[in-house]
Structure formats: C-alpha cells, structure tokens
Design a protein around this motif. Sequence first.
Motif, PDB file in Angstrom:
ATOM      1  N   PRO A   5      44.522  21.111  37.723  1.00 46.55           N
ATOM      2  CA  PRO A   5      44.407  21.156  36.268  1.00 46.55           C
ATOM      3  C   PRO A   5      44.696  22.539  35.709  1.00 46.55           C
ATOM      4  CG  PRO A   5      42.437  20.193  37.283  1.00 46.55           C
ATOM      5  CD  PRO A   5      43.308  20.685  38.391  1.00 46.55           C
ATOM      6  N   GLY A   6      45.141  22.597  34.483  1.00 43.92           N
ATOM      7  CA  GLY A   6      45.335  23.867  33.799  1.00 43.92           C
ATOM      8  C   GLY A   6      46.640  24.539  34.127  1.00 43.92           C
ATOM      9  N   GLY A   7      47.529  23.853  34.837  1.00 41.81           N
ATOM     10  CA  GLY A   7      48.838  24.431  35.110  1.00 41.81           C
ATOM     11  C   GLY A   7      48.887  25.349  36.309  1.00 41.81           C
ATOM     12  N   ALA A   8      47.802  25.464  37.090  1.00 35.63           N
ATOM     13  CA  ALA A   8      47.853  26.282  38.289  1.00 35.63           C
ATOM     14  C   ALA A   8      48.720  25.575  39.313  1.00 35.63           C
ATOM     15  CB  ALA A   8      46.432  26.496  38.843  1.00 35.63           C
ATOM     16  N   SER A   9      49.318  26.336  40.225  1.00 29.12           N
ATOM     17  CA  SER A   9      50.152  25.716  41.236  1.00 29.12           C
ATOM     18  C   SER A   9      49.695  26.149  42.613  1.00 29.12           C
ATOM     19  CB  SER A   9      51.616  26.103  41.022  1.00 29.12           C
ATOM     20  OG  SER A   9      51.774  27.493  41.170  1.00 29.12           O
ATOM     21  N   SER A  10      50.070  25.374  43.646  1.00 29.18           N
ATOM     22  CA  SER A  10      49.657  25.668  45.004  1.00 29.18           C
ATOM     23  C   SER A  10      50.784  25.394  45.973  1.00 29.18           C
ATOM     24  CB  SER A  10      48.446  24.808  45.368  1.00 29.18           C
ATOM     25  OG  SER A  10      48.160  24.927  46.747  1.00 29.18           O
ATOM     26  N   GLY A  29      35.982  32.805  36.373  1.00 31.58           N
ATOM     27  CA  GLY A  29      36.469  31.864  35.370  1.00 31.58           C
ATOM     28  C   GLY A  29      36.672  30.476  35.959  1.00 31.58           C
ATOM     29  N   SER A  30      36.652  29.475  35.099  1.00 29.13           N
ATOM     30  CA  SER A  30      36.673  28.096  35.577  1.00 29.13           C
ATOM     31  C   SER A  30      38.005  27.688  36.186  1.00 29.13           C
ATOM     32  CB  SER A  30      36.271  27.131  34.461  1.00 29.13           C
ATOM     33  OG  SER A  30      37.182  27.214  33.388  1.00 29.13           O
ATOM     34  N   GLU A  31      39.140  28.083  35.587  1.00 26.54           N
ATOM     35  CA  GLU A  31      40.430  27.678  36.139  1.00 26.54           C
ATOM     36  C   GLU A  31      40.642  28.273  37.528  1.00 26.54           C
ATOM     37  OE1 GLU A  31      45.237  27.706  35.235  1.00 26.54           O
ATOM     38  OE2 GLU A  31      43.904  28.646  33.789  1.00 26.54           O
ATOM     39  N   ALA A  32      40.336  29.561  37.684  1.00 28.04           N
ATOM     40  CA  ALA A  32      40.479  30.205  38.992  1.00 28.04           C
ATOM     41  C   ALA A  32      39.495  29.606  39.993  1.00 28.04           C
ATOM     42  CB  ALA A  32      40.292  31.713  38.877  1.00 28.04           C
ATOM     43  N   GLY A 121      47.749  30.676  38.595  1.00 23.48           N
ATOM     44  CA  GLY A 121      47.637  30.059  37.282  1.00 23.48           C
ATOM     45  C   GLY A 121      47.253  31.070  36.229  1.00 23.48           C
ATOM     46  N   GLY A 122      46.849  30.573  35.093  1.00 21.40           N
ATOM     47  CA  GLY A 122      46.465  31.424  33.983  1.00 21.40           C
ATOM     48  C   GLY A 122      47.646  31.788  33.108  1.00 21.40           C
ATOM     49  N   ALA A 124      49.865  34.495  30.651  1.00 23.32           N
ATOM     50  CA  ALA A 124      50.299  35.888  30.746  1.00 23.32           C
ATOM     51  C   ALA A 124      49.196  36.800  30.216  1.00 23.32           C
ATOM     52  CB  ALA A 124      51.588  36.094  29.958  1.00 23.32           C
ATOM     53  N   GLY A 125      48.882  37.829  30.983  1.00 26.73           N
ATOM     54  CA  GLY A 125      47.813  38.745  30.603  1.00 26.73           C
ATOM     55  C   GLY A 125      46.443  38.301  31.071  1.00 26.73           C
ATOM     56  N   ALA A 126      46.326  37.072  31.575  1.00 25.72           N
ATOM     57  CA  ALA A 126      45.055  36.557  32.077  1.00 25.72           C
ATOM     58  C   ALA A 126      45.289  35.721  33.327  1.00 25.72           C
ATOM     59  CB  ALA A 126      44.357  35.729  31.006  1.00 25.72           C
ATOM     60  N   GLY A 127      46.328  36.061  34.083  1.00 26.78           N
ATOM     61  CA  GLY A 127      46.693  35.273  35.248  1.00 26.78           C
ATOM     62  C   GLY A 127      45.851  35.593  36.469  1.00 26.78           C
ATOM     63  N   PHE A 128      45.990  34.724  37.472  1.00 29.12           N
ATOM     64  CA  PHE A 128      45.320  34.940  38.746  1.00 29.12           C
ATOM     65  C   PHE A 128      46.217  34.419  39.860  1.00 29.12           C
ATOM     66  CE2 PHE A 128      44.057  30.685  37.487  1.00 29.12           C
ATOM     67  CZ  PHE A 128      44.186  29.951  38.661  1.00 29.12           C
ATOM     68  N   VAL A 129      45.975  34.913  41.063  1.00 30.38           N
ATOM     69  CA  VAL A 129      46.634  34.426  42.258  1.00 30.38           C
ATOM     70  C   VAL A 129      45.585  34.328  43.356  1.00 30.38           C
ATOM     71  CG1 VAL A 129      47.378  36.726  43.035  1.00 30.38           C
ATOM     72  CG2 VAL A 129      48.585  34.716  43.855  1.00 30.38           C
ATOM     73  N   ILE A 130      45.683  33.275  44.161  1.00 30.20           N
ATOM     74  CA  ILE A 130      44.794  33.085  45.304  1.00 30.20           C
ATOM     75  C   ILE A 130      45.651  33.284  46.548  1.00 30.20           C
ATOM     76  CG2 ILE A 130      43.262  31.497  46.524  1.00 30.20           C
ATOM     77  CD1 ILE A 130      43.066  30.040  43.736  1.00 30.20           C
ATOM     78  N   LEU A 131      45.201  34.187  47.409  1.00 28.75           N
ATOM     79  CA  LEU A 131      45.956  34.563  48.598  1.00 28.75           C
ATOM     80  C   LEU A 131      45.140  34.296  49.848  1.00 28.75           C
ATOM     81  CD1 LEU A 131      47.077  38.056  47.256  1.00 28.75           C
ATOM     82  CD2 LEU A 131      48.492  35.993  47.377  1.00 28.75           C
ATOM     83  N   GLY A 132      45.844  34.071  50.943  1.00 24.58           N
ATOM     84  CA  GLY A 132      45.169  34.016  52.225  1.00 24.58           C
ATOM     85  C   GLY A 132      44.643  35.402  52.567  1.00 24.58           C
ATOM     86  N   PHE A 133      43.540  35.453  53.264  1.00 31.31           N
ATOM     87  CA  PHE A 133      42.932  36.727  53.646  1.00 31.31           C
ATOM     88  C   PHE A 133      43.713  37.339  54.800  1.00 31.31           C
ATOM     89  CE2 PHE A 133      40.059  39.330  56.156  1.00 31.31           C
ATOM     90  CZ  PHE A 133      39.478  40.120  55.189  1.00 31.31           C
TER      91      PHE A 133
END
Length: 166
Positions: A5-10, A29-32, A121-122, A124-133
């Motif tokens: 939801p919210g336009g995030a991609s994986s 934040g909820s989207e992240a 997702g997020g 512009a100016g409020a984006g996030f990225v989830i990365l492998g550790f």
Amino acid sequence: MGDPPGGASSDLEGFSDIEGVSDIEGVIGSEAAEAVSAAASALLGCATGSAVLAQPRRLSGGASRLTFEVEAEWQGSTARLIVQQERPGSKGANLPMATQVDLLRAAASQGVPVPAVLGSGGEAGAGFVILGFVDGESVARRILRDDSFSHARSTLASDAGRALAA
C-alpha cells in the motif's frame, strides 16, 4: 508481484498485503513500518505480519538521512534490515531517495556488492528505502584509527577496485 500500500515497491517475491505492524510506526512512520513488516516477513518466509519487529535502533552517521536498524524474529529465525529516511526539511540536500534506489539496483545488476533493496516508498523529500543488513563499519574515523580494522585498511583499496571493476 504486487506493490504494498501507499505506492512502496519491493524486490521480494511473494510481497502481499500488510496485516500487522508493531509500534515502530511511531519511529519511522506507518508507510515505512508496513513496508518493513512485509520485507521482514518475506525474508523470514512467513505470512506478512507474522514476524515480530523490534523497536528500530538509530544508527550513527548520516547528516541528511536518518538510518535505523530493525530486527525481525519468527520461530527462532531472525532478519536484520536497515531503514533509511530523508530527514524532514532535507529535500534537495541529496539525490532523491528514488534515485538512490535506482542506482543501488543498477549497481547490483552489474555485480557490484551493494545491500539488497527490499522496499522503498514515500514522496519526494519524505522517502524511505529498506535495505538488507550488511555487517561492517561505516564510520571513517574508526576504520582509520581502530586497531581492529588494520587488516581491512591493508586491503581496502584493492577490495574497492574489485567492486568498481564489477
């Protein structure tokens, strides 16, 4: 593969609707938080929302980005993820987060050793990225001065050269 939801991609197969999110929403934040829940569940091979997420731990460094480590657990297995977020008011201080994601994916596709992009997702100016550790050290002062990194210092230039030649 569907997008959360919210336009995030994986980049993870089997990404499904978000069911449960812990109290990490208050920190990232909820989207992240929803994207972290889905990414962790995919890494651990469980239904979305089944993994137990620990409270995010803020990591040092990053003048214009917030960086957190999140641990997830499911049936005795654990996964560690990194969440990077743009700081409020930092729009224009860096490449847009979406551009960073595109660059990481392009580098990975050419064999350059980079963390896996697990979601993003997020706006512009409020984006996030989830990365492998990726285990290691990113604070230059420690790498340059700490005796425990003496071997790493002796191979750093050749390691970087091999990575760039990929």
